[in-house]
Design an enzyme around this catalytic site. Structure first.
Site, mmCIF file in Angstrom:
data_model
loop_
_atom_site.group_PDB
_atom_site.id
_atom_site.type_symbol
_atom_site.label_atom_id
_atom_site.label_comp_id
_atom_site.label_asym_id
_atom_site.label_seq_id
_atom_site.Cartn_x
_atom_site.Cartn_y
_atom_site.Cartn_z
ATOM 1 N N ASP A 276 0.852 -1.194 0.000
ATOM 2 C CA ASP A 276 0.000 0.000 0.000
ATOM 3 C C ASP A 276 0.888 1.244 0.000
ATOM 4 O O ASP A 276 1.871 1.325 0.751
ATOM 5 C CB ASP A 276 -0.917 -0.013 1.239
ATOM 6 N N HIS B 210 -10.315 -5.111 -3.188
ATOM 7 C CA HIS B 210 -8.985 -5.445 -2.663
ATOM 8 C C HIS B 210 -9.117 -5.825 -1.195
ATOM 9 O O HIS B 210 -10.055 -5.407 -0.518
ATOM 10 C CB HIS B 210 -8.030 -4.266 -2.836
#
Ligand code: AMP
Ligand code: ZN
Length: 137
Positions: free
Chosen positions: A31, A100
Site C-alpha cells: 500500500d 482489494h
C-alpha cells in the site's frame, strides 16, 4: 480491465507499484500509504468494484491467499498480530473501487486505532434481521 481504474492500471503495469507476490489471478502490492510496516493489498486481476461483484471462485481463493500472505508477513516481520480487512462502498471507507483485501501487520502498542464505539445489541432487532435474512440464505 476497467478503464480509469487505478488498480487495473497497476495490474497491467501502467502505474508503478511494489509487488510482494503475483500469480495468474492475483497481484499483492505494498500500500502506498501504509497503516503499518508491511501493509499490503491483495488485488484480484479480475475487475470487480466490490465483494458483491466478485465471482464466487475468486472470492474463495482471495481469502486463502490472504491467509498465506498474513502467515508470510508474520514470519518476515515478527509482528504481534494482523488485520485482514476489506471495504465495500464509500460508507464503509472504500476509496478505490476495484475490490482489494488489506493485510495489515500489527505491533503491540502501535496505536493504529482500528476500533469503533461499542453499541448495544437488541434481541428484537437481531430477531428481525434473522427473519429477513432467512429469505435469502
Ligand atoms: P480502500 O480505502 O479500502 O479503498 O483502500 C484503498 C487503498 O489503496 C488505500 O489504503 C490507499 O493507500 C491504497 N492506494 C491507493 N493508490 C495506490 C497506489 N497507487 N499504490 C498502492 N496503493 C494505493
Ligand atoms: Zn480495476
Amino acid at each position: 480491465m476497467s478503464e480509469n481504474c487505478i488498480f487495473c492500471k497497476i495490474i497491467e503495469g501502467d502505474i508503478p507499484s511494489t509487488t510482494l507476490y503475483e500469480d495468474e489471478e492475483f497481484k499483492v502490492i505494498f500500500d502506498i500509504f501504509p497503516a503499518s510496516k508491511g501493509h499490503v493489498i491483495i488485488l484480484p486481476r479480475y475487475h470487480a468494484a466490490n465483494i458483491f461483484e466478485l465471482p464466487q471462485e475468486i472470492t474463495a481463493k482471495a481469502f486463502v491467499l490472504a491467509k498465506k500472505i498474513a502467515t508470510v508477513l508474520k514470519k518476515v516481520l515478527g509482528c504481534d498480530g494482523i488485520n485482514i480487512l476489506q471495504n465495500n462502498g464509500e460508507a464503509a471507507g472504500q476509496t478505490v473501487f476495484h475490490l482489494h483485501i488489506h493485510v495489515i501487520p500489527r505491533f503491540k502498542d502501535d496505536n493504529m486505532g482500528l476500533t469503533w464505539k461499542q453499541g448495544q445489541a437488541s434481541l428484537e432487532v437481531l430477531e428481525e434481521i434473522v427473519t429477513e435474512a432467512k429469505k435469502y440464505l
